[in-house]
Design a protein around this motif. Sequence first.
Motif, PDB file in Angstrom:
ATOM      1  N   PRO A 190       0.814  -1.224   0.000  1.00  0.00           N
ATOM      2  CA  PRO A 190       0.000   0.000   0.000  1.00  0.00           C
ATOM      3  C   PRO A 190       0.850   1.279   0.000  1.00  0.00           C
ATOM      4  O   PRO A 190       0.537   2.222  -0.719  1.00  0.00           O
ATOM      5  N   HIS A 191       1.928   1.292   0.780  1.00  0.00           N
ATOM      6  CA  HIS A 191       2.768   2.496   0.828  1.00  0.00           C
ATOM      7  C   HIS A 191       3.408   2.785  -0.528  1.00  0.00           C
ATOM      8  O   HIS A 191       3.361   3.915  -1.016  1.00  0.00           O
ATOM      9  N   PHE A 192       4.000   1.767  -1.138  1.00  0.00           N
ATOM     10  CA  PHE A 192       4.662   1.997  -2.424  1.00  0.00           C
ATOM     11  C   PHE A 192       3.646   2.356  -3.510  1.00  0.00           C
ATOM     12  O   PHE A 192       3.909   3.204  -4.361  1.00  0.00           O
ATOM     13  N   ALA A 193       2.473   1.727  -3.476  1.00  0.00           N
ATOM     14  CA  ALA A 193       1.421   2.057  -4.450  1.00  0.00           C
ATOM     15  C   ALA A 193       0.999   3.517  -4.299  1.00  0.00           C
ATOM     16  O   ALA A 193       0.778   4.216  -5.295  1.00  0.00           O
ATOM     17  N   LYS A 194       0.903   3.988  -3.064  1.00  0.00           N
ATOM     18  CA  LYS A 194       0.535   5.387  -2.814  1.00  0.00           C
ATOM     19  C   LYS A 194       1.608   6.328  -3.368  1.00  0.00           C
ATOM     20  O   LYS A 194       1.293   7.307  -4.026  1.00  0.00           O
ATOM     21  N   VAL A 195       2.869   6.002  -3.108  1.00  0.00           N
ATOM     22  CA  VAL A 195       3.972   6.834  -3.598  1.00  0.00           C
ATOM     23  C   VAL A 195       3.968   6.867  -5.124  1.00  0.00           C
ATOM     24  O   VAL A 195       3.981   7.943  -5.743  1.00  0.00           O
ATOM     25  N   ALA A 196       3.943   5.700  -5.748  1.00  0.00           N
ATOM     26  CA  ALA A 196       4.023   5.622  -7.206  1.00  0.00           C
ATOM     27  C   ALA A 196       2.815   6.259  -7.887  1.00  0.00           C
ATOM     28  O   ALA A 196       2.965   7.022  -8.846  1.00  0.00           O
ATOM     29  N   SER A 197       1.614   5.988  -7.381  1.00  0.00           N
ATOM     30  CA  SER A 197       0.415   6.530  -8.035  1.00  0.00           C
ATOM     31  C   SER A 197       0.268   8.023  -7.831  1.00  0.00           C
ATOM     32  O   SER A 197      -0.197   8.732  -8.720  1.00  0.00           O
ATOM     33  N   SER A 198       0.673   8.540  -6.676  1.00  0.00           N
ATOM     34  CA  SER A 198       0.575   9.989  -6.476  1.00  0.00           C
ATOM     35  C   SER A 198       1.580  10.725  -7.356  1.00  0.00           C
ATOM     36  O   SER A 198       1.280  11.803  -7.877  1.00  0.00           O
ATOM     37  N   LEU A 199       2.747  10.145  -7.563  1.00  0.00           N
ATOM     38  CA  LEU A 199       3.708  10.738  -8.503  1.00  0.00           C
ATOM     39  C   LEU A 199       3.155  10.679  -9.927  1.00  0.00           C
ATOM     40  O   LEU A 199       3.241  11.643 -10.679  1.00  0.00           O
ATOM     41  N   TYR A 200       2.569   9.532 -10.269  1.00  0.00           N
ATOM     42  CA  TYR A 200       2.047   9.335 -11.626  1.00  0.00           C
ATOM     43  C   TYR A 200       0.878  10.273 -11.918  1.00  0.00           C
ATOM     44  O   TYR A 200       0.639  10.635 -13.063  1.00  0.00           O
ATOM     45  N   ALA A 201       0.164  10.685 -10.882  1.00  0.00           N
ATOM     46  CA  ALA A 201      -0.977  11.592 -11.065  1.00  0.00           C
ATOM     47  C   ALA A 201      -0.537  12.984 -11.493  1.00  0.00           C
ATOM     48  O   ALA A 201      -1.318  13.733 -12.083  1.00  0.00           O
ATOM     49  N   THR A 202       0.719  13.342 -11.211  1.00  0.00           N
ATOM     50  CA  THR A 202       1.183  14.698 -11.517  1.00  0.00           C
ATOM     51  C   THR A 202       2.335  14.748 -12.514  1.00  0.00           C
ATOM     52  O   THR A 202       2.762  15.838 -12.888  1.00  0.00           O
ATOM     53  N   GLN A 203       2.857  13.579 -12.907  1.00  0.00           N
ATOM     54  CA  GLN A 203       4.009  13.548 -13.809  1.00  0.00           C
ATOM     55  C   GLN A 203       3.813  12.482 -14.878  1.00  0.00           C
ATOM     56  O   GLN A 203       2.982  11.593 -14.730  1.00  0.00           O
ATOM     57  N   SER A 204       4.634  12.543 -15.891  1.00  0.00           N
ATOM     58  CA  SER A 204       4.605  11.504 -16.921  1.00  0.00           C
ATOM     59  C   SER A 204       5.214  10.224 -16.363  1.00  0.00           C
ATOM     60  O   SER A 204       5.945  10.253 -15.365  1.00  0.00           O
ATOM     61  N   GLY A 205       4.926   9.115 -17.000  1.00  0.00           N
ATOM     62  CA  GLY A 205       5.479   7.843 -16.564  1.00  0.00           C
ATOM     63  C   GLY A 205       6.998   7.834 -16.562  1.00  0.00           C
ATOM     64  O   GLY A 205       7.625   7.322 -15.632  1.00  0.00           O
ATOM     65  N   ASP A 257      -3.184   2.560 -12.287  1.00  0.00           N
ATOM     66  CA  ASP A 257      -4.521   2.190 -12.738  1.00  0.00           C
ATOM     67  C   ASP A 257      -5.303   1.513 -11.612  1.00  0.00           C
ATOM     68  O   ASP A 257      -6.480   1.820 -11.384  1.00  0.00           O
ATOM     69  N   ALA A 258      -4.664   0.602 -10.884  1.00  0.00           N
ATOM     70  CA  ALA A 258      -5.338  -0.090  -9.779  1.00  0.00           C
ATOM     71  C   ALA A 258      -5.719   0.892  -8.673  1.00  0.00           C
ATOM     72  O   ALA A 258      -6.804   0.800  -8.100  1.00  0.00           O
ATOM     73  N   CYS A 259      -4.852   1.857  -8.385  1.00  0.00           N
ATOM     74  CA  CYS A 259      -5.168   2.865  -7.368  1.00  0.00           C
ATOM     75  C   CYS A 259      -6.327   3.745  -7.827  1.00  0.00           C
ATOM     76  O   CYS A 259      -7.208   4.084  -7.036  1.00  0.00           O
ATOM     77  N   GLY A 260      -6.338   4.105  -9.108  1.00  0.00           N
ATOM     78  CA  GLY A 260      -7.433   4.903  -9.649  1.00  0.00           C
ATOM     79  C   GLY A 260      -8.756   4.166  -9.573  1.00  0.00           C
ATOM     80  O   GLY A 260      -9.781   4.747  -9.211  1.00  0.00           O
ATOM     81  N   LYS A 261      -8.734   2.879  -9.897  1.00  0.00           N
ATOM     82  CA  LYS A 261      -9.964   2.072  -9.816  1.00  0.00           C
ATOM     83  C   LYS A 261     -10.455   1.969  -8.376  1.00  0.00           C
ATOM     84  O   LYS A 261     -11.657   2.018  -8.117  1.00  0.00           O
ATOM     85  N   ALA A 262      -9.520   1.846  -7.431  1.00  0.00           N
ATOM     86  CA  ALA A 262      -9.911   1.785  -6.018  1.00  0.00           C
ATOM     87  C   ALA A 262     -10.530   3.111  -5.579  1.00  0.00           C
ATOM     88  O   ALA A 262     -11.524   3.134  -4.852  1.00  0.00           O
ATOM     89  N   ALA A 263      -9.965   4.228  -6.046  1.00  0.00           N
ATOM     90  CA  ALA A 263     -10.514   5.535  -5.699  1.00  0.00           C
ATOM     91  C   ALA A 263     -11.906   5.721  -6.298  1.00  0.00           C
ATOM     92  O   ALA A 263     -12.813   6.244  -5.643  1.00  0.00           O
ATOM     93  N   LEU A 264     -12.084   5.285  -7.538  1.00  0.00           N
ATOM     94  CA  LEU A 264     -13.409   5.391  -8.164  1.00  0.00           C
ATOM     95  C   LEU A 264     -14.436   4.528  -7.442  1.00  0.00           C
ATOM     96  O   LEU A 264     -15.595   4.932  -7.284  1.00  0.00           O
ATOM     97  N   ALA A 265     -14.026   3.357  -6.995  1.00  0.00           N
ATOM     98  CA  ALA A 265     -14.949   2.493  -6.254  1.00  0.00           C
ATOM     99  C   ALA A 265     -15.373   3.167  -4.957  1.00  0.00           C
ATOM    100  O   ALA A 265     -16.537   3.092  -4.560  1.00  0.00           O
TER     101      ALA A 265
END
Length: 168
Positions: free
Chosen positions: A61-76, A101-109
């Motif tokens: 969960p921690h690494f997913a949060k770090v990676a997805s929050s970076l990805y939300a504001t920057q290019s891959g 993508d998995a974090c985004g789907k969890a947020a949408l859910a």
Amino acid sequence: TCGEPITRGGVDYTTKGRSPATYQCAGGPFTLERHVYQSASGGRTWCPLKEHGRIIAGATPHFAKVASSLYATQSGRAVRRHLETTLQRSLSLDCLQNIADACGKAALAQEKARPYAYTADPTKVETIIALADATCTAMVGEGWKHVAAGAFVLLDGEGERLETIYLA
């Protein structure tokens, strides 16, 4: 688990034994052997560690949060450079996209679980204004965090505001 039989949703599951899996974390990938379960009728296997450990696309969960929050504001590619520079982590672009993508789907859910009742009559809405912004806010126990915020303003034919929907 230690391999003991488990009942889930009224169905009995038994272990198929220990199976190795590699998970992504901030300190690097780690491989561990965990029990994988299956019902007597066969079908899909189930890993309690993935569910109870809240593993997201193979990441903690921690690494997913770090990676997805970076990805939300920057290019891959920028996220890959950032993780290589700060954590000495080299991940494929595909892996980063799967985590985000998995974090985004969890947020949408989560968002779908909180329905919003619109008050404006849809037949009277003539104009929709979309606003987007970002700010930093103090989070209890986490310091300052970057937060995206936005709103949709619904206007009638004369420019009068019918409703404002705030998002954060």
